[in-house]
Design a protein around this motif. Structure first.
Motif, PDB file in Angstrom:
ATOM      1  N   LEU A 103       0.829  -1.206   0.000  1.00  0.00           N
ATOM      2  CA  LEU A 103       0.000   0.000   0.000  1.00  0.00           C
ATOM      3  C   LEU A 103       0.866   1.260   0.000  1.00  0.00           C
ATOM      4  O   LEU A 103       0.586   2.214  -0.733  1.00  0.00           O
ATOM      5  N   ILE A 148      -1.174   4.571  -1.537  1.00  0.00           N
ATOM      6  CA  ILE A 148      -2.591   4.561  -1.187  1.00  0.00           C
ATOM      7  C   ILE A 148      -2.769   4.093   0.241  1.00  0.00           C
ATOM      8  O   ILE A 148      -1.818   3.675   0.904  1.00  0.00           O
ATOM      9  N   THR A 149      -4.004   4.154   0.717  1.00  0.00           N
ATOM     10  CA  THR A 149      -4.367   3.609   2.018  1.00  0.00           C
ATOM     11  C   THR A 149      -5.401   2.502   1.820  1.00  0.00           C
ATOM     12  O   THR A 149      -5.895   2.286   0.706  1.00  0.00           O
ATOM     13  N   ASP A 175      -8.359   2.567   2.512  1.00  0.00           N
ATOM     14  CA  ASP A 175      -9.627   3.142   2.057  1.00  0.00           C
ATOM     15  C   ASP A 175      -9.756   3.121   0.537  1.00  0.00           C
ATOM     16  O   ASP A 175     -10.860   3.252   0.005  1.00  0.00           O
ATOM     17  N   ASP A 176      -8.640   2.973  -0.159  1.00  0.00           N
ATOM     18  CA  ASP A 176      -8.668   2.983  -1.625  1.00  0.00           C
ATOM     19  C   ASP A 176      -8.895   1.609  -2.235  1.00  0.00           C
ATOM     20  O   ASP A 176      -9.098   1.499  -3.448  1.00  0.00           O
ATOM     21  N   ILE A 177      -8.859   0.553  -1.444  1.00  0.00           N
ATOM     22  CA  ILE A 177      -8.987  -0.809  -1.969  1.00  0.00           C
ATOM     23  C   ILE A 177     -10.447  -1.112  -2.284  1.00  0.00           C
ATOM     24  O   ILE A 177     -11.327  -0.934  -1.435  1.00  0.00           O
ATOM     25  N   ASP A 178     -10.705  -1.598  -3.486  1.00  0.00           N
ATOM     26  CA  ASP A 178     -12.071  -1.942  -3.903  1.00  0.00           C
ATOM     27  C   ASP A 178     -12.359  -3.435  -3.820  1.00  0.00           C
ATOM     28  O   ASP A 178     -13.517  -3.838  -3.729  1.00  0.00           O
ATOM     29  N   ARG A 188     -11.521   0.113  -9.116  1.00  0.00           N
ATOM     30  CA  ARG A 188     -10.392   0.930  -9.576  1.00  0.00           C
ATOM     31  C   ARG A 188      -9.067   0.395  -9.041  1.00  0.00           C
ATOM     32  O   ARG A 188      -8.038   0.529  -9.686  1.00  0.00           O
ATOM     33  N   THR A 189      -9.128  -0.224  -7.857  1.00  0.00           N
ATOM     34  CA  THR A 189      -7.904  -0.690  -7.206  1.00  0.00           C
ATOM     35  C   THR A 189      -8.149  -2.067  -6.608  1.00  0.00           C
ATOM     36  O   THR A 189      -9.080  -2.245  -5.816  1.00  0.00           O
ATOM     37  N   ARG A 245      -4.116  -1.209 -10.228  1.00  0.00           N
ATOM     38  CA  ARG A 245      -5.136  -0.177 -10.312  1.00  0.00           C
ATOM     39  C   ARG A 245      -5.379   0.220 -11.764  1.00  0.00           C
ATOM     40  O   ARG A 245      -4.545   0.015 -12.643  1.00  0.00           O
TER      41      ARG A 245
END
Length: 404
Positions: free
Chosen positions: A282, A287-288, A290-293, A382-383, A401
Motif C-alpha cells: 500500500l 494509497i491507504t 480506504d482505496d482498496i475496492d 479501480r484498485t 489499479r
C-alpha cells in the motif's frame, strides 16, 4: 519521476478455461474446473482430485520440433505467451531483441518430463535418457524457452517462491522495466499432475483427501480440510507505461504497489508476515486501505492459515468492509500459476466492473470477511489487492489499479 509499469496482454491456461476470455467467462459463471484426476489413475492415492487444464493439445499450437524437448508445463507456458503477446498487439519481430525480457515463476519445473526420463533410465538404461532432460525439468525452462522462441535477449530469470511466485515474478519484471527494458513477459505456469509430482505434493500433508469436487477445497469455511492442487496459470505482458501508450496499446491496469515478507521461525512468537507485506504494498502504491475496492485472497484452505490471512486483512482494513474473493476455488491452487491467474482476474474486474465469486464454501463468521459467495458482484473496481503465500513462509501482496 517513477516509471509506471502496466499490463497490456493476458494469456491463460486454466482448469476452467483455455484462453483468457474463456477463463474469465467461466469464472464469472462460477464454472468448476476441479475433478477426479485423468492424467493418471489416482485410485491408489489418498488425494484423487485436481484442477486439470482440459482440451489442451500442444501439437495444435506448437511446431513438432518443440514437442520432444518440452514438458507439459513449458508447452502451456509457450502457448499462453503466444496468446498474451497477441492480446497485447505485440509482434516480437517489431522490437529490438534486447528491449524484451522474460521473468517467470516456477514451483516445480518439468516434473512429468523428468519422470519419463527416470523411467527410461531405470527400465532401459542411460543411453535411452533424452539429452533434453538436461534442461526440460529445470525451474528456469519456461523463461528460457519463451525467450528463445520469441528472440527475447533482455533480462531473463525465474523466481521460485511456490504460491507467492506469480506476484514475485511480476514484481521483478517491474524492477527491470524501471531499469530501462520496455517489455517483459512475466507471470507463472505450473503443471506437475503426474505420479512422481503427485507423491511430492502428498508429502506436504496439506492436500485435501475429499473425493467431492465441490467440498474438497474450502478456504474460509468451517470445514476447510486442505487444498486441491491444479495446473496452469497466466502469462502477462508488462510494459513501460509511456511506451505502451505511445504505441496505442490497450492497458488493463498498472502494477502500482508490491510488498513481500518472510514469516518468522515457527515457535518464535512473532507475528506472521502477511500483514506487513500488505502494508508495504500500500505504501509503495501511495494509497491507504480506504482505496482498496476488492481483495483477491490467497485462500489456503487450512484453518490456521485462513485465520492468519483473515486477521491480516482485517487488521489492515481497520473496520472497513471490502469485498474478498477466492476464484481459485474453481481451479485449485496452481502453485506459481495461482497468483498470476488472480492478477489476470483482477485486470478483468477493473475492466468490467465485476468481482468474480468464491464458490462452494459456507464462510465461517469468525473470520469476519465480506466474501463474494456463489455469484459475481457488480462493483466499480479501480484498485485491487492480490495476496499470495508460498510454502516456506513467503508472503506477497500486489496492488493493481486502473490506468489513468
Amino acid at each position: 519521476m517513477t516509471t509506471s509499469v502496466v499490463i497490456t496482454g493476458l494469456g491463460v491456461a486454466s482448469p476452467n478455461g483455455l484462453g483468457a476470455e474463456d477463463y474469465w467467462k467461466a469464472t464469472i459463471g462460477a464454472k468448476n474446473g476441479i475433478g477426479r484426476i485423468t492424467r493418471f489413475d489416482p485410485s491408489g492415492y489418498p488425494a484423487k482430485l485436481a484442477g486439470e487444464v482440459p482440451g489442451f493439445q500442444a501439437e495444435e499450437y506448437l511446431p513438432s520440433r518443440l514437442l520432444p524437448q518440452t514438458d507439459r508445463v513449458t508447452r502451456l507456458a509457450l502457448v499462453a505467451t503466444d496468446w498474451a503477446l497477441a492480446d497485447a498487439g505485440v509482434d516480437p519481430k517489431d522490437f529490438p531483441d534486447f528491449d524484451m525480457g522474460v521473468i517467470t515463476a516456477s514451483a516445480a519445473g518439468g516434473f512429468e518430463f523428468g519422470q519419463g526420463e527416470l523411467q527410461s533410465l531405470w527400465s532401459r538404461g542411460s543411453q535411452y535418457v533424452s539429452a533434453y532432460q538436461s534442461f526440460a525439468w529445470f525451474y528456469a525452462v519456461n523463461s528460457g524457452q519463451i525467450s528463445i522462441r520469441n528472440g527475447m535477449k533482455g533480462p531473463a530469470g525465474v523466481v521460485v517462491s511456490e504460491g507467492a511466485g506469480g506476484l514475485d515474478a511480476v514484481a521483478h519484471a517491474r524492477r527491470q522495466i524501471r531499469k530501462g527494458t520496455p517489455l517483459i513477459v512475466t507471470g507463472g505456469v505450473d503443471a506437475s499432475i503426474c505420479t512422481w509430482g503427485w507423491v511430492a505434493q502428498l508429502s506436504t500433508g496439506k492436500l485435501s483427501t475429499s473425493d467431492e469436487p465441490t467440498r474438497a477445497y474450502l478456504p474460509f469455511d468451517r470445514d476447510a480440510r486442505g487444498y486441491v492442487p491444479g495446473e496452469g496459470g497466466a502469462i502477462l505482458i508488462a510494459e513501460d507505461g509511456d511506451a505502451a501508450r505511445s504505441r496505442g496499446a490497450h492497458i488493463y491496469g498498472e502494477i502500482a504497489g508490491y510488498g513481500s515478507t518472510i514469516d518468522p521461525r515457527p515457535g518464535s512468537g512473532r507475528e506472521p508476515g502477511l500483514r506487513k507485506a500488505i502494508q508495504i504494498a500500500l505504501v509503495d502504491a501511495g494509497i491507504t486501505a480506504d482505496d482498496i475496492d476488492v481483495i483477491f485472497a490467497d485462500g489456503a484452505g487450512d484453518p490456521a492459515l485462513d485465520r492468519i490471512e483473515a486477521e491480516a486483512i482485517n487488521a489492515v482494513l481497520a473496520g472497513r468492509s471490502v469485498p474478498v474473493t477466492v476464484p481459485k476455488t474453481m481451479t485449485g491452487r496452481l502453485y506459481s500459476g495461482a497468483a498470476a491467474l488472480d492478477l489476470a482476474a483482477a485486470c478483468y474486474s477493473i475492466r468490467d466492473g465485476i468481482i468474480p465469486p468464491t464458490v462452494h464454501i459456507d464462510p465461517c463468521p469468525d473470520y469476519a470477511l465480506d466474501l463474494v459467495i456463489g455469484e459475481p458482484r457488480k462493483a466499480e473496481v479501480r484498485t485491487a489487492l492480490v495476496l499470495a503465500r508460498g510454502t516456506g513462509g513467503f508472503n506477497s501482496a500486489m496492488v493493481v489499479r486502473a490506468a489513468d
